[in-house]
Design a protein around this motif. Structure first.
Motif, PDB file in Angstrom:
ATOM      1  N   VAL A  59       0.826  -1.208   0.000  1.00  0.00           N
ATOM      2  CA  VAL A  59       0.000   0.000   0.000  1.00  0.00           C
ATOM      3  C   VAL A  59       0.857   1.253   0.000  1.00  0.00           C
ATOM      4  N   GLN A 104       1.151   4.320  -2.815  1.00  0.00           N
ATOM      5  CA  GLN A 104       0.729   5.689  -2.510  1.00  0.00           C
ATOM      6  C   GLN A 104       1.853   6.689  -2.742  1.00  0.00           C
ATOM      7  N   GLY A 156      -5.777   6.134  -3.314  1.00  0.00           N
ATOM      8  CA  GLY A 156      -5.644   5.354  -2.092  1.00  0.00           C
ATOM      9  C   GLY A 156      -6.943   4.732  -1.628  1.00  0.00           C
ATOM     10  N   VAL A 202      -2.499   4.767   4.438  1.00  0.00           N
ATOM     11  CA  VAL A 202      -2.706   5.484   3.169  1.00  0.00           C
ATOM     12  C   VAL A 202      -2.596   6.993   3.340  1.00  0.00           C
TER      13      VAL A 202
END
Length: 442
Positions: free
Chosen positions: A316, A320, A346, A406
């Motif tokens: 993740v 991002q 995100g 995020v």
């Protein structure tokens, strides 16, 4: 205000570099303090031979199969030839496997492995059981299904007469495993090229950390939580820079992952405490507690939560960070606009990753779920049992950590970018591409 905006990116760079340097020094100090001495440990019963040492195995191959009566006295003994006399050969409720030994002190000689079928438990005796006629000739549950030519391993145990007896241990999977590993490496390298190769090297490093530091340190009684945090941080420092290169883009993802990992650790501790999770529902954990009583089971459970969140957080955060830098290079007028645009990416990523996380745990627990499905217990009782609650806790903690990582990583990455609308100073020129767009920052 324009001067502050222009100098925000250099200031953010110094803050990120300083934070990562401090974390790196702390992790190095933690590794030194927790470094294992690699002392010997007692061998659990299921991995122990009759003489108290570790199980000795040799390679073997299924040479011939026949049907015969069960409880053959030659089962497991070493024979000079494959001509082993079988009582009632050609019929009977057991599959008699004549096995050729292909390694060890009796290489080239033979032994007999007996596999009972369901037919052996059918009948009218008190210990008989109802068996589907279609499966009468199948091996009993828990018994291996063997065929002529199968490559297997047999375990050697001392016999009362001073000799050796052999029993089935496992299949030999060396060649298929290597083939699948090569296929995996080839697919990653062909698609991701040099970066894929670097990611594989990072994966090898990660397994080396787990094998040579994490497991020995926990076995020696060090705090599983401290070991898990040091191990995870070490892996992140090497893997991220190795796979994605040394840049502020990677640094922002690394800092976001590390902070999110610490948050996941705190959330895991809270979840284990409030949900009263013990981790004692698994046989492996029970055996570990018996033979390694100095290990904290709750700490081990928490360490598993932390390491389990490592991979998905890495995925993740790097996405991002890349999204923020790419959007800034594409012409977003300000860092706030970059943050907002990257957050739109995100949110989609959170939605998809949560499914990945939940179904990964559900897949690993599928046999347990099937067992519970026939237990005829209320659904509420089943999902709150320790075994299921542990997996639910992992999912909840992982999902919350993803959701928090995020905006955190996106904010760090956006602070490091130099968007199109920012007035730059002489110390931070804004290079432009043809057509007036900014060059992609790094």
């Amino acid at each position: 205000m324009s001067a502050i905006a222009a100098n925000f990116s250099p200031l953010a760079r110094y803050i990120v570099i300083g934070a990562l340097s401090l974390i790196g020094l702390t992790v190095a100090a933690g590794a030194i303090v927790l470094w294992p001495s690699y002392s010997d440990h007692p061998i659990p019963t299921q991995f122990r031979a009759a003489d108290g040492g570790s199980i000795t195995t040799v390679d073997a191959e299924i040479f011939e199969q026949q049907r015969a009566n069960c409880l053959n006295p030659l089962s497991g003994t070493v024979q000079d030839t494959a001509d082993i006399a079988l009582e009632n050969a050609g019929a009977g409720p057991c599959i008699q496997n004549i096995v050729k030994l292909t390694s060890g002190q009796y290489k080239g000689r033979f032994t007999l492995l007996e596999v009972p079928t369901n037919r052996a438990q059918s009948g009218k005796s008190p210990d008989s059981m109802a068996v589907d006629k279609r499966t009468l000739d199948d091996p009993q549950p828990g018994q291996p299904t063997l065929h002529v030519g199968d490559k297997i391993k047999v375990a050697a145990t001392p016999a009362p007469d001073g000799g050796v007896r052999y029993g089935f241990f496992d299949f030999r999977r060396g060649t298929p495993t290597i083939i699948w590993a090569l296929a995996f490496f080839a697919a990653i390298v062909l698609v991701a090229s040099w970066r894929g190769l670097r990611s594989i090297l990072g994966l090898i490093f990660a397994f080396a950390v787990l094998g040579f530091f994490t497991l020995p340190a926990i076995l020696e009684g060090s705090s599983p939580v401290a070991v898990a945090i040091v191990s995870s941080a070490t892996i992140l420092f090497v893997v991220l820079y190795l796979a994605h290169g040394v840049s502020m883009r990677t640094s922002s993802a690394l800092l976001g992952t590390l902070v999110s990992l610490f948050v996941a650790g705190a959330l895991s501790a809270l979840a284990i405490s409030t949900m009263k999770l013990t981790g004692l529902s698994g046989d492996q954990t029970m055996n570990l507690q018996v033979y390694q009583g100095n290990i904290s089971i709750s700490g081990l459970l928490l360490a598993g939560f932390i390491i389990g969140a490592l991979g998905v957080l890495n995925d993740v955060t790097i996405t991002q960070a890349s999204a923020a830098f790419e959007l800034a290079a594409a012409g977003e007028p300000s860092r706030l606009a970059t943050f907002r645009a990257a957050m739109r990416v995100g949110r989609d990523h959170i939605a998809s990753t949560v499914y990945t996380l939940i179904f990964a745990y559900a897949g690993s627990a599928l046999p347990l779920l099937l067992l519970f499905s026939v237990a005829q217990q209320p659904f509420g009782s089943l999902v709150t049992t320790d075994a299921v609650a542990v997996e639910l806790g992992r999912s909840f903690v992982g999902g919350i950590a993803i959701a928090l990582s995020v905006p955190l990583t996106t904010a760090i990455a956006a602070a490091l970018t130099s968007p199109a609308g920012v007035v730059t100073t002489e110390h931070e020129p804004a290079p432009r591409r043809a057509g007036g767009r900014h060059a992609r920052p790094d």
